[in-house]
Write a protein that holds these residues in place. Structure first.
Motif, PDB file in Angstrom:
ATOM      1  N   SER A 195      27.431   3.892  13.155  1.00 13.02           N
ATOM      2  CA  SER A 195      27.603   5.185  12.486  1.00 13.02           C
ATOM      3  C   SER A 195      26.277   5.936  12.431  1.00 13.02           C
ATOM      4  N   LEU A 196      26.215   7.094  13.089  1.00 14.28           N
ATOM      5  CA  LEU A 196      25.007   7.913  13.057  1.00 14.28           C
ATOM      6  C   LEU A 196      24.758   8.444  11.648  1.00 14.28           C
ATOM      7  N   ARG A 197      25.831   8.822  10.962  1.00 14.19           N
ATOM      8  CA  ARG A 197      25.687   9.344   9.602  1.00 14.19           C
ATOM      9  C   ARG A 197      25.130   8.290   8.653  1.00 14.19           C
ATOM     10  N   ALA A 198      25.596   7.047   8.787  1.00 19.17           N
ATOM     11  CA  ALA A 198      25.121   5.967   7.921  1.00 19.17           C
ATOM     12  C   ALA A 198      23.655   5.645   8.161  1.00 19.17           C
ATOM     13  N   PHE A 199      23.155   6.043   9.326  1.00 19.52           N
ATOM     14  CA  PHE A 199      21.731   5.845   9.604  1.00 19.52           C
ATOM     15  C   PHE A 199      20.902   7.059   9.201  1.00 19.52           C
ATOM     16  N   ALA A 200      21.378   8.251   9.564  1.00 14.92           N
ATOM     17  CA  ALA A 200      20.588   9.469   9.371  1.00 14.92           C
ATOM     18  C   ALA A 200      20.425   9.836   7.904  1.00 14.92           C
ATOM     19  N   VAL A 201      21.515   9.744   7.129  1.00 13.30           N
ATOM     20  CA  VAL A 201      21.442  10.193   5.732  1.00 13.30           C
ATOM     21  C   VAL A 201      20.454   9.364   4.905  1.00 13.30           C
ATOM     22  N   PRO A 202      20.543   8.021   4.913  1.00 16.61           N
ATOM     23  CA  PRO A 202      19.541   7.251   4.147  1.00 16.61           C
ATOM     24  C   PRO A 202      18.121   7.449   4.653  1.00 16.61           C
ATOM     25  N   LEU A 203      17.964   7.628   5.977  1.00 20.86           N
ATOM     26  CA  LEU A 203      16.626   7.826   6.530  1.00 20.86           C
ATOM     27  C   LEU A 203      16.027   9.140   6.034  1.00 20.86           C
ATOM     28  N   VAL A 204      16.818  10.216   6.049  1.00 21.98           N
ATOM     29  CA  VAL A 204      16.329  11.510   5.579  1.00 21.98           C
ATOM     30  C   VAL A 204      16.024  11.462   4.083  1.00 21.98           C
ATOM     31  N   VAL A 205      16.932  10.846   3.304  1.00 24.98           N
ATOM     32  CA  VAL A 205      16.724  10.752   1.855  1.00 24.98           C
ATOM     33  C   VAL A 205      15.470   9.933   1.549  1.00 24.98           C
ATOM     34  N   GLY A 206      15.314   8.813   2.249  1.00 21.81           N
ATOM     35  CA  GLY A 206      14.124   7.982   2.035  1.00 21.81           C
ATOM     36  C   GLY A 206      12.843   8.697   2.425  1.00 21.81           C
ATOM     37  N   MET A 240       0.839  -1.200   0.000  1.00 18.69           N
ATOM     38  CA  MET A 240       0.000   0.000   0.000  1.00 18.69           C
ATOM     39  C   MET A 240       0.869   1.243   0.000  1.00 18.69           C
ATOM     40  N   ASN A 241       0.437   2.266  -0.687  1.00 19.27           N
ATOM     41  CA  ASN A 241       1.197   3.493  -0.671  1.00 19.27           C
ATOM     42  C   ASN A 241       0.711   4.408   0.426  1.00 19.27           C
ATOM     43  N   GLY A 242       1.424   5.520   0.584  1.00 20.30           N
ATOM     44  CA  GLY A 242       1.122   6.403   1.696  1.00 20.30           C
ATOM     45  C   GLY A 242      -0.209   7.086   1.575  1.00 20.30           C
ATOM     46  N   LEU A 243      -0.813   7.108   0.372  1.00 25.91           N
ATOM     47  CA  LEU A 243      -2.083   7.812   0.209  1.00 25.91           C
ATOM     48  C   LEU A 243      -3.268   6.896   0.452  1.00 25.91           C
ATOM     49  N   THR A 244      -3.164   5.649   0.053  1.00 23.59           N
ATOM     50  CA  THR A 244      -4.296   4.733   0.218  1.00 23.59           C
ATOM     51  C   THR A 244      -4.353   4.112   1.603  1.00 23.59           C
ATOM     52  N   LEU A 280      12.362  11.960   2.388  1.00 22.50           N
ATOM     53  CA  LEU A 280      12.105  12.987   1.377  1.00 22.50           C
ATOM     54  C   LEU A 280      11.532  12.372   0.106  1.00 22.50           C
ATOM     55  N   ARG A 281      12.022  11.194  -0.261  1.00 20.41           N
ATOM     56  CA  ARG A 281      11.469  10.511  -1.442  1.00 20.41           C
ATOM     57  C   ARG A 281      10.009  10.132  -1.218  1.00 20.41           C
ATOM     58  N   HIS A 282       9.715   9.662  -0.008  1.00 20.00           N
ATOM     59  CA  HIS A 282       8.326   9.330   0.319  1.00 20.00           C
ATOM     60  C   HIS A 282       7.442  10.572   0.245  1.00 20.00           C
ATOM     61  N   ALA A 283       7.936  11.688   0.811  1.00 15.32           N
ATOM     62  CA  ALA A 283       7.169  12.930   0.775  1.00 15.32           C
ATOM     63  C   ALA A 283       6.972  13.415  -0.654  1.00 15.32           C
ATOM     64  N   ASP A 284       8.011  13.259  -1.498  1.00 16.71           N
ATOM     65  CA  ASP A 284       7.913  13.676  -2.893  1.00 16.71           C
ATOM     66  C   ASP A 284       6.881  12.839  -3.642  1.00 16.71           C
ATOM     67  N   ALA A 285       6.918  11.517  -3.424  1.00 16.52           N
ATOM     68  CA  ALA A 285       5.946  10.640  -4.082  1.00 16.52           C
ATOM     69  C   ALA A 285       4.531  10.946  -3.606  1.00 16.52           C
ATOM     70  N   LEU A 286       4.399  11.239  -2.330  1.00 16.68           N
ATOM     71  CA  LEU A 286       3.091  11.579  -1.786  1.00 16.68           C
ATOM     72  C   LEU A 286       2.588  12.888  -2.371  1.00 16.68           C
ATOM     73  N   GLY A 287       3.502  13.866  -2.515  1.00 14.23           N
ATOM     74  CA  GLY A 287       3.129  15.140  -3.129  1.00 14.23           C
ATOM     75  C   GLY A 287       2.668  14.982  -4.559  1.00 14.23           C
ATOM     76  N   GLU A 288       3.340  14.116  -5.318  1.00 16.62           N
ATOM     77  CA  GLU A 288       2.937  13.848  -6.706  1.00 16.62           C
ATOM     78  C   GLU A 288       1.572  13.187  -6.753  1.00 16.62           C
ATOM     79  N   ALA A 289       1.307  12.274  -5.820  1.00 24.26           N
ATOM     80  CA  ALA A 289      -0.002  11.612  -5.759  1.00 24.26           C
ATOM     81  C   ALA A 289      -1.102  12.610  -5.442  1.00 24.26           C
ATOM     82  N   LEU A 300      10.811   2.403   7.329  1.00 25.43           N
ATOM     83  CA  LEU A 300      12.013   2.847   6.614  1.00 25.43           C
ATOM     84  C   LEU A 300      13.223   2.829   7.547  1.00 25.43           C
ATOM     85  N   ALA A 301      13.030   3.269   8.781  1.00 24.43           N
ATOM     86  CA  ALA A 301      14.125   3.259   9.760  1.00 24.43           C
ATOM     87  C   ALA A 301      14.607   1.838  10.027  1.00 24.43           C
ATOM     88  N   VAL A 302      13.676   0.888  10.093  1.00 22.55           N
ATOM     89  CA  VAL A 302      14.045  -0.515  10.305  1.00 22.55           C
ATOM     90  C   VAL A 302      14.886  -1.018   9.138  1.00 22.55           C
TER      91      VAL A 302
END
Length: 201
Positions: free
Chosen positions: A171-182, A1-5, A184-193, A155-157
């Motif tokens: 590594s905090l950086r190895a956790f934080a950067v992919p989490l933030v990028v992911g 399921m996507n974030g909108l449905t 933002l991608r989710h928010a972008d896809a949701l915005g497009e929907a 996503l965090a899991v």
């Protein structure tokens, strides 16, 4: 399921057919009752009731586990904290209340279509028209906010598991950067929907 449905699992059960407003009201009452329960025995009975509701809904064990999985480590940390400062019984009761409340909220999303949820929230929020707010947009915002919590937690899991696979779990950086990028991608896809549905303003 996507974030909108949302996380809706279609089934032909009486629980699915209940009006969204009734389920939201029932959730509020149930969470209030959980707070008022003052013994492990009573919370044990409440646990059996929640398990029975999930079985009645026929959403499946995987969908049920997905509702509480994101809070499992928080539950462990909360139990440890309460155990240290309040004792084992209080710790168990506090964690049970939280997990059961999350499970009940998850059951509502699993058995309620997003459109029905939006309509119920819009009716409840109709008085905000008098202060210049749009009930539909406010209800959509609340619904998407609630739905985004398990999405970001999942996503965090995944990020944490990828860290372990690469041997950089500290590594905090190895956790934080992919989490933030992911996120933002989710928010972008949701915005497009939302934009595709005419809600781009």
């Amino acid at each position: 399921m996507n974030g909108l449905t949302g996380a809706y699992v279609p089934r032909a059960t009486p629980l699915h057919r209940l009006p969204a407003g009734a389920k939201l009201a029932g959730l509020a009452v149930a969470c209030t009752v959980l707070v008022l329960l003052s013994s492990l025995l009573a919370l044990g009975v409440a646990t059996l009731v929640v398990v029975a509701l999930y079985a009645w809904s026929r959403v499946g064990a995987a969908a049920a586990w997905a509702q509480v999985r994101p809070v499992r480590w928080f539950a462990v940390a909360l139990f440890a904290f309460q155990l240290l400062f309040a004792g084992p019984e209080t710790a168990a009761m506090t964690v049970l209340r939280m997990v059961l409340a999350v499970a009940l909220a998850g059951l509502v999303t699993l058995t309620t279509r997003m459109s029905a949820m939006l309509a119920a929230l819009e009716r409840c929020l109709s008085p905000v028209r008098f202060v210049g707010l749009d009930p539909f947009r406010l209800s959509l915002l609340l619904s998407l906010t609630v739905r985004s919590v398990p999405v970001i937690a999942a996503l965090a899991v995944r990020v944490r598991e990828a860290q372990r696979a690469r041997g950089v779990e500290r590594s905090l950086r190895a956790f934080a950067v992919p989490l933030v990028v992911g996120s933002l991608r989710h928010a972008d896809a949701l915005g497009e929907a939302l934009s595709a549905r005419g809600l781009d303003d």
